[in-house]
Design an enzyme around this catalytic site. Sequence first.
Site, PDB file in Angstrom:
ATOM      1  N   HIS A 427       0.820  -1.215   0.000  1.00  0.00           N
ATOM      2  CA  HIS A 427       0.000   0.000   0.000  1.00  0.00           C
ATOM      3  C   HIS A 427       0.855   1.266   0.000  1.00  0.00           C
ATOM      4  O   HIS A 427       0.632   2.192  -0.788  1.00  0.00           O
ATOM      5  CB  HIS A 427      -0.937   0.003   1.215  1.00  0.00           C
ATOM      6  CG  HIS A 427      -1.672   1.286   1.388  1.00  0.00           C
ATOM      7  ND1 HIS A 427      -1.226   2.295   2.213  1.00  0.00           N
ATOM      8  CD2 HIS A 427      -2.780   1.761   0.782  1.00  0.00           C
ATOM      9  CE1 HIS A 427      -2.048   3.319   2.128  1.00  0.00           C
ATOM     10  NE2 HIS A 427      -3.005   3.010   1.272  1.00  0.00           N
ATOM     11  N   ARG A 585      32.400  -6.694 -20.097  1.00  0.00           N
ATOM     12  CA  ARG A 585      33.822  -6.976 -19.908  1.00  0.00           C
ATOM     13  C   ARG A 585      33.977  -8.125 -18.922  1.00  0.00           C
ATOM     14  O   ARG A 585      33.409  -8.098 -17.838  1.00  0.00           O
ATOM     15  CB  ARG A 585      34.529  -5.718 -19.373  1.00  0.00           C
ATOM     16  CG  ARG A 585      36.041  -5.873 -19.282  1.00  0.00           C
ATOM     17  CD  ARG A 585      36.682  -4.572 -18.817  1.00  0.00           C
ATOM     18  NE  ARG A 585      36.370  -4.280 -17.427  1.00  0.00           N
ATOM     19  CZ  ARG A 585      36.684  -3.138 -16.805  1.00  0.00           C
ATOM     20  NH1 ARG A 585      37.291  -2.169 -17.489  1.00  0.00           N
ATOM     21  NH2 ARG A 585      36.376  -2.946 -15.544  1.00  0.00           N
ATOM     22  N   ASN A 710      41.770   5.117 -19.326  1.00  0.00           N
ATOM     23  CA  ASN A 710      42.427   5.189 -18.012  1.00  0.00           C
ATOM     24  C   ASN A 710      43.752   4.441 -18.032  1.00  0.00           C
ATOM     25  O   ASN A 710      44.822   4.990 -17.730  1.00  0.00           O
ATOM     26  CB  ASN A 710      41.512   4.607 -16.931  1.00  0.00           C
ATOM     27  CG  ASN A 710      40.222   5.394 -16.765  1.00  0.00           C
ATOM     28  OD1 ASN A 710      40.004   6.358 -17.488  1.00  0.00           O
ATOM     29  ND2 ASN A 710      39.402   4.993 -15.821  1.00  0.00           N
ATOM     30  N   CYS A 758      35.687   3.680 -23.857  1.00  0.00           N
ATOM     31  CA  CYS A 758      34.848   3.482 -22.671  1.00  0.00           C
ATOM     32  C   CYS A 758      35.487   4.037 -21.404  1.00  0.00           C
ATOM     33  O   CYS A 758      35.016   3.787 -20.307  1.00  0.00           O
ATOM     34  CB  CYS A 758      34.517   1.999 -22.484  1.00  0.00           C
ATOM     35  SG  CYS A 758      35.958   0.964 -22.139  1.00  0.00           S
TER      36      CYS A 758
END
Length: 804
Positions: A427, A585, A710, A758
């Site tokens: 609810h 990955r 990176n 990416c």
Amino acid sequence: MSTSTNYIRWFNELTIDDIPLVGGKNASLGEMYQELSSQGIQIPNGFAVTAEGYRYLLDQAKAWEPLHSALDNLNPDDVTDLAERARTARDIIYAAPFPLDLEQQIIAAYAKLQMQYGAELSVAVRSSATAEDLPTASFAGQQDTYLNIRGNVALLEACKRCFASLFTDRAIHYRIDQGFDHFKLALSIGIMKMVRSDLNASGVMFSLDTESGFNDVVFITGAYGLGENVVQGAVDPDEFYVHKPTFNQGFRSVLKRNLGSKKIKMIYSEGRTHEPTRNIATSTTERERFCINDEDVLTLADYAIKIENHYSAKAGQLKPMDMEWAKDGIDGTLYIVQARPETVVSQQNALILEQYTLKESAQPLVFGHAVGSKIATGTARIINNLNELKEFKPGEVLVADLTTPDWEPVMKIASAIVTNRGGRTCHAAIISRELGVPAVIGCDNATTRIQNNTPITVSCAEGDKGNVYAGTLKFDINKTDLTGLKRPKTKIMLNLGNPELAFKTRFLPNDGVGLARMEFIITEYIKAHPMALIHPERVEDASERHQLQALTQHFKNPTDFFIQSLSEGVATIAAAFYPKPVVVRMSDFKTNEYASLLGGRWFEFEEANPMIGFRGASRYTHPAYAEGFALECAAMKRVRDDMGFTNVILMIPFCRRVQEAEKVLKYMAELGLQRGDNGLEIYVMCEIPNNVIQIDAFSAHFDGFSIGSNDLTQLTLGVDRDSAIVAEDFDERDAGVKEMIRLASEGSKRNGKHCGLCGQAPSDYPEMAEFLVEIGIDSMSLNPDTVLKTTQLVLETEKRLGRS
């Protein structure tokens, strides 16, 4: 007295067009009983006492004038006055005697139902208002339901109470809010075979995801016993998702599941005449396992899809549905006991994107299920019972054990809602969604951990888990109109690791997922090192072995736990973006990160510099981890071949040499992941200078490249990004790094291979996004919070370059 009018309609005499006669609930049951029984959907038989029967009762009792006196000029916001007037109205109806012919018709129909199901039949007596289950207003829980009713006297009593429940405080208040005239609607009653879910399980399901509005899933909740506990939010139920498009293609699998605590169950009170039902505690065994099995989940999904298809075909447009189900513990059958249009999420405007972002971090006081995706702040107000509601002030945060429909006037003025109990279909969740108020449901200990009358922050913007923080934390709200937003030629993809964010994130303008990280799923859902699951005997710490056993106790084999958890996590992301590509990955933990997993320290090496150590591709065929990689591959094979998510592309990280690539691909083929089979594409991360230098050679083995800016930056510049001493020299915008990216893009094109990026760079630096467009990169994968801003920049850059 009338003797000619028939006030009874059997389900096989009703269709959805009969809402004015028998209300939404009964009309829908009749529609399904007639139209869908032949498709294998089980509906308990029953009959309706029509709305005319209700009016006839009040006519004969001359009750209309007293009802007007009780309700005219009512101020719904005066809680005390509302309660008194509502009680008066109910007393008027309850005192009205049944006309003899109406009473006889009800008893005769009940006898006929007993002939079908047996003399021991008990029935559910459900209210069905003529303004109920409309496409724009749910009226959920506004009137009463009576369960396990047996015998003529009890049946007539339940019917009278149902009629009177048209004037509960909550129903009166709700009608005024929705603009409905009390005297222009009426109440029908549904009397149907009581499904013996007290001996099994029951719950609620939706043909979409209730939090995000994602239409491609069926969302099922369930708990032991009768269904009122799930509807009311008295239990934290089990949750299951099934993906509709792959299900329709013949794939049969549960997409994802969450185990609820299910601390109580509602059963019949045999021999207790004052209350037909009662709650008892569930056993530890019941709490630790799911209330229904996968076969049941898939049967329910089949029901949900067929029901949605039926109502959508009638309406000429998609009609998401809200359904209640029950499993009979005697005959083992799954029944649908109610179906109505979903009235909240499906009504929202998907073209206005609203994103809430928390700007400060803190440890949550409590957490539970997030309802919605907003953040709100306010003073905590703990309410223990109805009498305390009058103390509640607008803008406060309602904190309670659970809510009932009587609380709705206060819920309407709350800035947020927090409860101890309940699941996403209870609810409190339904009403908070309807009101657009964030709620954190099923926290277990909110009323004891949160201090009354103190400022708190309620956040539903961090995934499926909702958090409640002490104090007032800062947050941002960004609204974007997606109407007419163009798509750039450069593919804009997302970086995503958390499956809990997938359904909400999919609404961003995107071309799929360019990097789905496996590590988050392993850390958060699996928690254990894969080799520790394969060889628990090599874990020398008894406490760790015990934890491993606890994690996997409900699985035939500990490795099944790993495969199911990883496959469902990845499949959830794949489902959210289906059929767009999702690049997954394979694991890329470093040794120190693997060692921190449960049991991991017994399988990992100590390395001086894990960043360039035993990670990525070098692990996959090494004796120290080859068995672990085989589990990863088994999970990915399940995602693609068994669950049907052929949009998943696999990607190999940190692949140093061409010979290493050949070795890994050969091993993957032996494990059932042969490149090209069933359309399988395998990419490689382009993040080591050797990947760029030898891009022609690597191209012979892979379908595409994803530049990891990176690692490519740190290995080009010789900077360990984990070292604070030299961290300032880490910069993806360095000319040498940009040249490596350009060469990688050119080399990919030369070999006819996909090339994306990416890494973090385009999310952090607008000039890097511009550079990527200028060199003609195929795609860039961004953090979700930068997608809209970067998309606009990419469009402008393409226009400047004459590519738009």
